[in-house]
Every structure is written in C-alpha cells, then in structure tokens.
Design a protein around this motif. Structure first.
Motif, mmCIF file in Angstrom:
data_model
loop_
_atom_site.group_PDB
_atom_site.id
_atom_site.type_symbol
_atom_site.label_atom_id
_atom_site.label_comp_id
_atom_site.label_asym_id
_atom_site.label_seq_id
_atom_site.Cartn_x
_atom_site.Cartn_y
_atom_site.Cartn_z
ATOM 1 N N MET A 1 0.773 -1.216 -0.174
ATOM 2 C CA MET A 1 -0.118 -0.019 -0.056
ATOM 3 C C MET A 1 0.839 1.280 0.037
ATOM 4 N N LEU A 2 0.487 2.253 -0.810
ATOM 5 C CA LEU A 2 1.094 3.439 -1.193
ATOM 6 C C LEU A 2 0.974 4.309 0.361
ATOM 7 N N HIS A 3 2.046 4.789 0.961
ATOM 8 C CA HIS A 3 2.063 5.398 2.321
ATOM 9 C C HIS A 3 2.173 6.937 1.813
ATOM 10 N N HIS A 4 1.299 7.803 2.162
ATOM 11 C CA HIS A 4 1.531 9.050 2.028
ATOM 12 C C HIS A 4 2.032 9.919 3.046
ATOM 13 N N ALA A 5 3.080 10.333 3.003
ATOM 14 C CA ALA A 5 3.583 11.121 4.272
ATOM 15 C C ALA A 5 2.948 12.475 4.180
ATOM 16 N N VAL A 6 2.317 12.917 5.170
ATOM 17 C CA VAL A 6 1.815 14.501 5.009
ATOM 18 C C VAL A 6 2.410 15.209 6.051
ATOM 19 N N MET A 7 2.978 16.109 5.621
ATOM 20 C CA MET A 7 3.854 17.215 6.524
ATOM 21 C C MET A 7 2.714 18.139 7.150
ATOM 22 N N GLN A 8 2.762 17.972 8.401
ATOM 23 C CA GLN A 8 1.909 18.847 8.915
ATOM 24 C C GLN A 8 2.191 20.311 9.115
ATOM 25 N N ILE A 9 2.091 20.969 8.214
ATOM 26 C CA ILE A 9 2.716 22.353 8.404
ATOM 27 C C ILE A 9 1.681 23.335 7.558
ATOM 28 N N ARG A 10 1.135 24.392 8.097
ATOM 29 C CA ARG A 10 0.386 25.206 7.194
ATOM 30 C C ARG A 10 1.150 25.979 6.098
ATOM 31 N N ASP A 11 0.309 26.147 5.104
ATOM 32 C CA ASP A 11 1.085 27.149 3.864
ATOM 33 C C ASP A 11 1.356 28.462 4.462
ATOM 34 N N PHE A 12 2.688 28.794 4.067
ATOM 35 C CA PHE A 12 3.106 30.006 4.683
ATOM 36 C C PHE A 12 2.545 31.265 3.681
ATOM 37 N N GLY A 13 1.458 31.721 4.235
ATOM 38 C CA GLY A 13 0.543 32.717 3.482
ATOM 39 C C GLY A 13 1.330 33.642 2.844
ATOM 40 N N ILE A 14 2.470 34.409 3.546
ATOM 41 C CA ILE A 14 3.139 35.638 2.871
ATOM 42 C C ILE A 14 3.934 35.320 1.786
ATOM 43 N N GLU A 15 4.590 34.345 1.929
ATOM 44 C CA GLU A 15 5.437 33.802 0.822
ATOM 45 C C GLU A 15 4.941 33.268 -0.351
ATOM 46 N N ILE A 16 3.689 32.659 -0.201
ATOM 47 C CA ILE A 16 3.032 31.978 -1.340
ATOM 48 C C ILE A 16 2.354 33.477 -2.089
ATOM 49 N N TRP A 17 1.851 34.481 -1.293
ATOM 50 C CA TRP A 17 1.716 35.827 -2.149
ATOM 51 C C TRP A 17 2.641 36.156 -2.806
ATOM 52 N N MET A 18 3.817 36.396 -2.013
ATOM 53 C CA MET A 18 4.897 37.098 -2.832
ATOM 54 C C MET A 18 5.429 36.334 -3.990
ATOM 55 N N ASN A 19 5.593 34.979 -3.650
ATOM 56 C CA ASN A 19 6.184 34.197 -5.003
ATOM 57 C C ASN A 19 5.394 34.460 -6.191
ATOM 58 N N ARG A 20 3.849 34.483 -5.813
ATOM 59 C CA ARG A 20 3.091 34.440 -6.922
ATOM 60 C C ARG A 20 3.249 35.845 -7.596
ATOM 61 N N TRP A 21 3.379 37.030 -7.073
ATOM 62 C CA TRP A 21 3.234 38.339 -7.664
ATOM 63 C C TRP A 21 4.238 39.395 -7.715
ATOM 64 N N GLU A 22 5.281 39.073 -6.800
ATOM 65 C CA GLU A 22 6.361 40.070 -6.831
ATOM 66 C C GLU A 22 7.138 40.365 -7.826
#
Ligand SMILES: Cc1ncc(COP(=O)(O)O)c(C=O)c1O
Length: 391
Positions: A1-22
């Motif tokens: 069975m394929l085991h999915h490791a899930v990293m329990q960390i939230r999305d980094f809001g500001i870095e996602i925003w900056m990466n997308r638009w800056e």
C-alpha cells in the motif's frame, strides 16, 4: 500500500503571495527589505577599492569554507550586541533558516509557545508543526500595536518559549528597553526562552536608529538576525542565531543536517558590510525615514486609509475603508493599477493591507498615487455593494 507522508505544516501565507506576484507587478509595495544595495555601492560605502575586493575574491578557493561562519564574520555579528562573543554566533541561510533551526532545537511535542501576532508566520506555524501548543497574543491597533503585558503574563503560564518580532513586522511598532525588560521578567518567571527575531533592528525612525537587543537584556534569549532587511542585502541569504551554549549546541546539531555552511562569497560580503555597518545603516536609515515621510503624507491626505505610524522597521499595516476582503482588494488593485500590497488575510490580519515602504522612493510615490486612483473608484460604489464581488 502506498503510504503518503503528510507534512503537518500550514501554507506560508505571505511567501505564497509574494512568490506569486512580486516579479510581475509594476509597483512593488509589498517588499520588506530596505532597498537592496549593489555590490559596487556596498564597496563604495565600505571605502573599499573594487580592485582590492577582487584581489580578495579571485584567489578564493570555493570549498565549504568555515563551517560555522568565518571568525571575521562571527566577530562582526557579535559586535552588534554588547554581550555576545564570536563563539555565541552560528551563521545560517537567512533568518528564515535561523528561525527554523531555533524551533527545531527548542520545541518538543506538548511544549507551550506564546507567539505575539500578527507576526512572520514561521513563529506560529513551525512550533505548531512540531507539536507545540501555540497561544496567540494579539497586538491591537488601539494599543499602538504594542503587547498587553498583563495578557502576556497570563498566557505565558507554563510556556517554554515566547516568540516576538522586534522591531515588528508587519505593524512597525517598536518595543524599547523598558518594554523588553518587562517581557524578559515575565519570561524569567516561567524559565522560558524568548525567540527574538530582530531582523529589522537598525531601522528606527528616531535617535541613532538602533535600539537595544533583547540578547543584551535577557540571558535566555535566542537572538535572530539577518543581512536581508536592515542591511539591505537579501541576496546574500545570510542570517544568524545567537544564544546560550545549550541552545546553540542543539541548533548546531540540527544545522549539520540542513546547512553545512553558508557560501564563502556571501560570508565575505556580509563581513565587509557589517564592518561598514555605520555607513550602511546610515544609508538605510535615510531611506526608511524619507520614505515613511512620503507614506505619512499620503495617509494623511487619503480619506480611506488610516494607520498607526511606524516607529521602526520597513512595514506598516494600513486600515482601509471598504467592505472588500483584503485579498480581493489587493488583486483588483494589482489588475487595474499594477500595485502590489500584501493582503492582511495572508498575515491573519483581515481588514488591513501591509505596505513595505522602504524600497525605491519613486516606486513608492507612484504606487501610492495609483492606489489613490483605485480607491477613488471604489468610493463611487454604494456602501456594501462591493462585498459581493469576491474573487
Ligand atoms: C520577521 C522576519 N524574520 C525573518 C525573515 C526572513 O528573512 P531572511 O531573508 O533573512 O531569510 C523575514 C522576511 O521577511 C522577516 O520579516
């Protein structure tokens, strides 16, 4: 069975925003570094002939270099504090690396962390991902974005770590020596560490520009610094941790797995910059002070914007009068005028926009003028009609 490791960390809001638009916006009013300096201008400020710099650079054999950072660099970093020695300093990949390592070193599941928010999201999401109970102490506009120390005292009961950013991103508030000493005494009562992210230290609006570091006021401080913000050299990707031996040893153990060393060229340029810190911080102080004067004039004249004027740092939280959620407002402003702010929603501060005002002065002035044009179009809509047009 394929085991999915899930990293329990939230999305980094500001870095996602900056990466997308800056990189695609026309007027970047989201950037938090003081306007980055060229190598050429840095050497000029340091009074160094480019030929002398090349004479140092060209024969450099590009090994891993000094693993913990050169003695020269760690001495220049230690000189930023009254009480630190070069051996108290570990060099990291930016403050982002320093913060990460600090929490890996300090946090075990079940530990209590009090984080003063809004903040740089590392200070909540990383401890949370490591299993800590994260308690939020919310800064409030009506208190000038300074923490309520009675609230801190009660939240801190049983805490292992108190985390703060001072000078503060995003609000621009500043805790001076008296406030820091009070927070230190609360921490001391609990035997808690303080993670003090001081990457904006050196950008004060008043006085000499650099106020005391918690590192010099409280022994159990884990001090975080960086070349990126106050020193305008984010391209070096170089930061540091300074702390008591027991924490530094634990940081070092984790650091071996993710850093090895920083780049030798980065280490050299950071050394040159810190040895010329009076000149470099002088340049940067002039930028933050002149630009905040422009921003302040704009806020005063702009009927739909208000704020608590920053005392330090490179950012401010702007309160806006519109029913639009902050992200919709930012996206519309970006589409229509090419101006980039950071939505409060990316910082857990809905109802506000964050501006980074320490970049190019012309970009700031032009971007603010376009923002006024945009706000005027919003004002023509009937109150409440804008709320339905979420994107
Ligand atoms: C408070 C704070 N800490 C750390 C960082 C990361 O900085 P660095 O470029 O040194 O990794 C930032 C970047 O925005 C920041 O605002």
């Amino acid at each position: 069975m394929l085991h999915h490791a899930v990293m329990q960390i939230r999305d980094f809001g500001i870095e996602i925003w900056m990466n997308r638009w800056e990189t695609t916006c026309r007027y970047n009013l989201a950037e938090t570094c003081v306007e980055s300096i060229t190598v050429d201008a840095l050497l000029g400020l340091a009074g160094m002939d480019p030929d002398d710099f090349l004479a140092e650079l060209l024969p450099m054999r590009l090994t891993y270099g000094a693993i913990v950072g050169t003695d020269r660099l760690r001495s220049a970093i230690a000189a930023l504090y009254e009480t630190a020695t070069p051996d108290d300093v570990l060099v990291t990949h930016g403050a982002i690396g320093a913060n990460h390592l600090a929490y890996l070193a300090l946090i075990e599941p079940g530990d209590v962390v009090v984080s003063i928010v809004p903040t740089y999201q590392q200070h909540t999401s990383i401890p949370e991902s490591l299993g800590a109970e994260v308690r939020l102490l919310r800064l409030r506009e009506e208190r000038g974005w300074l923490p309520d120390l009675d609230e801190l005292r009660s939240l801190a009961a049983g805490a292992k770590v108190i985390a703060l950013v001072n000078p503060n991103n995003p609000t621009g508030s500043l805790l001076g020596e008296a406030g820091l000493r009070e927070i230190a005494s609360i921490a001391e009562h609990e035997g808690a560490w303080i993670v003090a992210d001081e990457v904006y230290r050196g950008t004060d609006q008043d006085g000499a520009g650099t106020s005391p570091s918690l590192v010099d006021l409280y022994e159990r401080t884990v001090g975080i610094g960086s070349m990126s913000k106050a020193f305008s050299l984010a391209g070096l990707r170089l930061g540091w941790v300074t702390a008591a031996r027991e924490v530094l040893d634990a940081v070092s153990r984790h650091r071996d797995y993710s850093v090895i060393s920083v780049g030798m060229v980065d280490d050299l340029l950071a050394s040159i910059a810190l040895e010329a810190r009076d000149a470099l911080l002088g340049r940067n102080r002039a930028i933050v002070r002149e630009n905040l004067a422009s921003l302040d004039a704009w806020v005063t004249a702009e009927p739909r914007i208000s704020y608590v004027k920053p005392q330090s740092g490179t950012t401010a939280l702007l309160r806006y009068e519109s029913d639009l959620p902050s992200e919709s407002l930012c996206l519309r402003l970006l589409e229509t005028e090419g101006v980039l702010f950071t939505p409060g929603s990316a910082l857990d501060a809905e109802g506000y926009l964050r501006i980074g005002y320490a970049n190019n002065a012309t970009t700031l002035r032009d971007g603010l003028a376009r923002t006024s044009a945009f706000l005027a179009t919003l004002a023509t809509g009937r109150p409440g009609t804008t709320a339905g047009s979420r994107t």
